[in-house]
Design a protein around this motif. Structure first.
Motif, PDB file in Angstrom:
ATOM      1  N   SER A  40       0.827  -1.211   0.000  1.00 32.04           N
ATOM      2  CA  SER A  40       0.000   0.000   0.000  1.00 32.04           C
ATOM      3  C   SER A  40       0.859   1.257   0.000  1.00 32.04           C
ATOM      4  O   SER A  40       0.558   2.236  -0.700  1.00 32.04           O
ATOM      5  N   ILE A  41       1.936   1.240   0.771  1.00 31.12           N
ATOM      6  CA  ILE A  41       2.836   2.392   0.818  1.00 31.12           C
ATOM      7  C   ILE A  41       3.477   2.621  -0.551  1.00 31.12           C
ATOM      8  O   ILE A  41       3.567   3.760  -1.029  1.00 31.12           O
ATOM      9  N   GLU A  43       2.278   1.777  -3.458  1.00 28.43           N
ATOM     10  CA  GLU A  43       1.265   2.265  -4.392  1.00 28.43           C
ATOM     11  C   GLU A  43       1.011   3.756  -4.207  1.00 28.43           C
ATOM     12  O   GLU A  43       0.898   4.509  -5.184  1.00 28.43           O
ATOM     13  N   GLU A  44       0.927   4.207  -2.955  1.00 27.19           N
ATOM     14  CA  GLU A  44       0.715   5.637  -2.698  1.00 27.19           C
ATOM     15  C   GLU A  44       1.920   6.458  -3.148  1.00 27.19           C
ATOM     16  O   GLU A  44       1.771   7.535  -3.728  1.00 27.19           O
ATOM     17  N   ALA A  45       3.121   5.941  -2.883  1.00 24.33           N
ATOM     18  CA  ALA A  45       4.329   6.645  -3.328  1.00 24.33           C
ATOM     19  C   ALA A  45       4.379   6.700  -4.847  1.00 24.33           C
ATOM     20  O   ALA A  45       4.792   7.710  -5.437  1.00 24.33           O
ATOM     21  N   ARG A  47       1.848   6.844  -6.872  1.00 20.63           N
ATOM     22  CA  ARG A  47       0.910   7.880  -7.343  1.00 20.63           C
ATOM     23  C   ARG A  47       1.516   9.266  -7.207  1.00 20.63           C
ATOM     24  O   ARG A  47       1.387  10.111  -8.112  1.00 20.63           O
ATOM     25  N   LEU A  48       2.154   9.535  -6.063  1.00 18.51           N
ATOM     26  CA  LEU A  48       2.787  10.839  -5.885  1.00 18.51           C
ATOM     27  C   LEU A  48       3.887  11.050  -6.923  1.00 18.51           C
ATOM     28  O   LEU A  48       4.002  12.131  -7.515  1.00 18.51           O
ATOM     29  N   SER A  84       3.448  18.424  -1.250  1.00 16.23           N
ATOM     30  CA  SER A  84       2.702  17.161  -1.262  1.00 16.23           C
ATOM     31  C   SER A  84       3.519  16.055  -0.599  1.00 16.23           C
ATOM     32  O   SER A  84       2.973  15.207   0.121  1.00 16.23           O
ATOM     33  N   TYR A  85       4.803  16.057  -0.840  1.00 15.58           N
ATOM     34  CA  TYR A  85       5.708  15.097  -0.210  1.00 15.58           C
ATOM     35  C   TYR A  85       5.670  15.250   1.310  1.00 15.58           C
ATOM     36  O   TYR A  85       5.574  14.258   2.058  1.00 15.58           O
ATOM     37  N   GLY A  88       2.289  14.207   2.877  1.00 16.66           N
ATOM     38  CA  GLY A  88       2.140  12.755   2.908  1.00 16.66           C
ATOM     39  C   GLY A  88       3.020  12.064   3.928  1.00 16.66           C
ATOM     40  O   GLY A  88       2.993  10.839   4.054  1.00 16.66           O
ATOM     41  N   TRP A  90       6.149  11.535   3.879  1.00 16.32           N
ATOM     42  CA  TRP A  90       7.074  10.598   3.244  1.00 16.32           C
ATOM     43  C   TRP A  90       8.481  10.684   3.816  1.00 16.32           C
ATOM     44  O   TRP A  90       9.214   9.686   3.833  1.00 16.32           O
TER      45      TRP A  90
END
Length: 603
Positions: A40-41, A43-45, A47-48, A84-85, A88, A90
């Motif tokens: 999941s992590i 996949e989200e990364a 997308r960003l 955005s980073y 999130g 990150w």
């Protein structure tokens, strides 16, 4: 320039089947982490990276960072992407929860560094350096420094830099002249630094410079260097920002690539001196800086993988779209075909694919050793993971992966033909960006010398023998497995092992009596180890792919993927791994042609 498609399937496979992250899930510190969470992590990364960072990449290359009236501005879209980073969270992934981190494995953070470097290498460099600065302060800072500086750095509200190079002191850090003068509870710095990535910018509210400088009574050379934290804006006791420190960017370098990343010349102490806070003890700065450098070196390896992946994706897409020439063997008036049908184009694409996947495996496998060396319950096992994997392979991951990035991005231009040499396609940007990776964080020649001196001969060759033992254990297992591809891979690995054994024997026998001769063979020796490691890790992936396919429990698309992993490893074994013997010969016999030539030969 084509859109970026995050290679999540290959990243997951490399993490699971090759790097072995399942070993981490068994450790108490990571007991709440699962494969589903890491997927999941990723996949989200992805997308960003794809939707926010990648669109700013090409405009950032054209526009570049700018210095106007003493202020540095990053290209359009960078501030939004970085925000955005930060939003999130990150930046906080692998760090201590006591300071705002998430306590996740480092190997996952390195994989995400690859994603962001693929999407936008210039922008991804900023958090890479910040995370390395966090590592430095976490390891060597005082408790007050940790509480003051780690939370905003981990959150990404502040960023960090590595500040060493001076006009007269590049790789020779012992020649650094920046002075540090004691001033009550702090120091005042006076000096000039160059080539400081993200030395100034508009992405974050504050910048912390990790600066090497020399106190007035310090010994000469690198042993007299101390390490200081120098904020752009001085923080008050309550954590808010006060007055601007005596630090400024005097100019921006005009570079071959990474145009969006501001590479600054910095002045410290134009007025009363830049306020600086000593890290640890005086005269131990180089020792402390190695913590930051080693973290950054592995990050540069991930950068190399990222930009290589981006170049491969673009070349692959072009090869399917570009129609030119008849298929080899067509007779008469055969219709023109896409260049993917031409054998040499396929060779280039397979070289790009196999090299990139081998580099990814090497970087992830090395990064997993960070987590194992820190968290395994048994001390002996922790030491084994640190000395025989992490320490041994970090310079290899940095150098081999970054050199691979240059080869892959150059081939990307070649696949495009004349259009690759035209900036309009964007293929040239990947090559221009990649070309810095073998240079910064210690040139690859320095990595090679570090490998043989500190990582192998400091331990009388034992880490090299331990690594060779692991590879030979794999070949023994493969000897019992069926399949032509696996047999070919095994035989090629065995031949590469013989070459590595010969070169290591020579290194151990030569080092004490003829160190100059051994140093002359350091780079081919590193290339030998990197090539062997890449072939070995791809072989491990091929074994597991063959086993999964044989069980017939995968979807058609997955079976196609596993077949591709097997064939990619076979290509590497047939076309790249045989270079091991040439590297061994160069390491053993090539030194005389280097050391025996008088200097005036070059005049």
């Amino acid at each position: 320039m084509t859109e970026f498609d995050p290679p999540l399937q290959d990243m997951r496979f490399t993490l699971d089947a090759i790097a072995g992250v399942d070993r981490l899930f068994k450790l108490p510190i990571y007991r709440d982490i699962s494969q589903d969470l890491t997927n999941s992590i990723l996949e989200e990364a992805g997308r960003l990276a794809r939707d926010v960072m990648a669109p700013a990449n090409r405009p950032g290359d054209r526009q570049g960072a700018r210095l106007l009236d003493g202020e540095v501005s990053t290209p359009e879209g960078y501030c939004k992407a970085y925000q955005s980073y930060v939003e999130g969270n990150w930046n906080s992934l692998p760090f201590d929860p006591d300071y705002g981190g998430q306590g996740l494995p480092w190997v996952l953070a390195v994989a995400i560094q690859e994603l962001f470097s693929s999407a936008n290498m210039s922008l991804g460099l900023c958090p890479l350096l910040t995370q390395s600065a966090i590592e430095l302060i976490q390891a060597h800072g005082s408790e007050s420094q940790k509480h003051a500086f780690l939370p905003p750095l981990i959150a990404g509200h502040w960023t960090g830099t590595m500040t060493m190079t001076e006009p007269q002191a590049g790789s020779d850090v012992g020649a650094i002249r920046t002075r540090a003068v004691r001033d009550e509870n702090s120091y005042r710095l006076f000096g000039q630094k160059i080539f400081i990535s993200y030395g100034d910018h508009d992405l974050a509210e504050n910048i912390l410079h990790m600066v090497l400088a020399r106190t007035d009574d310090a010994p000469t050379g690198s042993k007299g260097l101390s390490l200081f934290i120098v904020p752009k804006w001085l923080p008050r006791e309550d954590g808010t920002l006060g007055e601007k420190n005596d630090v400024r960017c005097t100019s921006l370098e005009h570079k071959l690539g990474i145009h969006g990343s501001p590479t600054c010349a910095m002045a410290y102490g134009d007025r009363d001196g830049a306020v600086a806070y000593l890290v640890g003890e005086e005269n131990r700065g180089m020792e402390y800086m190695f913590t930051m450098m080693n973290s950054a070196r592995l990050g540069i390896g991930a950068q190399g993988v990222g930009v290589a992946e981006r170049a491969y994706q673009q070349a692959r897409r072009f090869a399917f779209e570009r129609v030119q020439g008849k298929r080899v063997g067509d007779q008469g008036d055969g219709a023109p075909v896409a260049i993917i049908h031409h054998p040499d184009v396929r060779r280039m694409l397979m070289t790009m694919k196999a090299t990139t996947e081998a580099a990814r495996a090497l970087v992830y496998y090395t990064a997993t050793a960070i987590d194992l060396s820190r968290n395994l319950p048994d001390r002996t096992a922790r030491e084994d993971s640190r000395i025989n994997t992490l320490d041994l392979l970090t310079p290899v991951a940095k150098a081999w992966a970054s050199d691979a990035a240059c080869r892959v991005t150059s081939l990307g231009i070649q696949v495009h033909g004349g259009m690759g040499y035209i900036e309009e396609t964007g293929a040239a940007q990947h090559f221009r960006d990649a070309r810095i990776t073998p240079i910064y964080e210690g040139t690859n020649g320095i990595q090679a010398f570090d490998l043989i001196r500190r990582k192998i001969m400091r331990h009388q060759g034992r880490p090299a023998w331990a690594f060779l033992h692991k590879v030979r254990e794999t070949t023994k297992v493969m000897d019992k497995e069926r399949g032509e591809d696996l047999n070919v891979i095994r035989r090629s690995l065995e031949e590469a092992c013989e070459a590595f054994e010969q070169a290591t024997d020579w290194l151990v026998d030569t080092w004490n009596e003829r160190p100059l001769e051994a140093a002359a063979g350091a780079t081919p020796y590193l290339n030998l180890l990197g090539t062997l490691a890449g072939g070995w890790l791809l072989a491990e992936g091929a074994r597991k792919s063959a086993a999964i396919s044989a069980r017939n429990d995968a979807e058609d698309s997955e079976n196609s993927y596993y077949f591709s992993k097997l064939r990619t490893a076979r290509f590497f074994a047939d076309n790249i791994l045989p270079a091991s013997e040439a590297y061994a010969a160069a390491a053993i016999r090539g030194s005389a042609a280097i050391t025996d030539i008088p200097e005036d030969f070059f005049c």
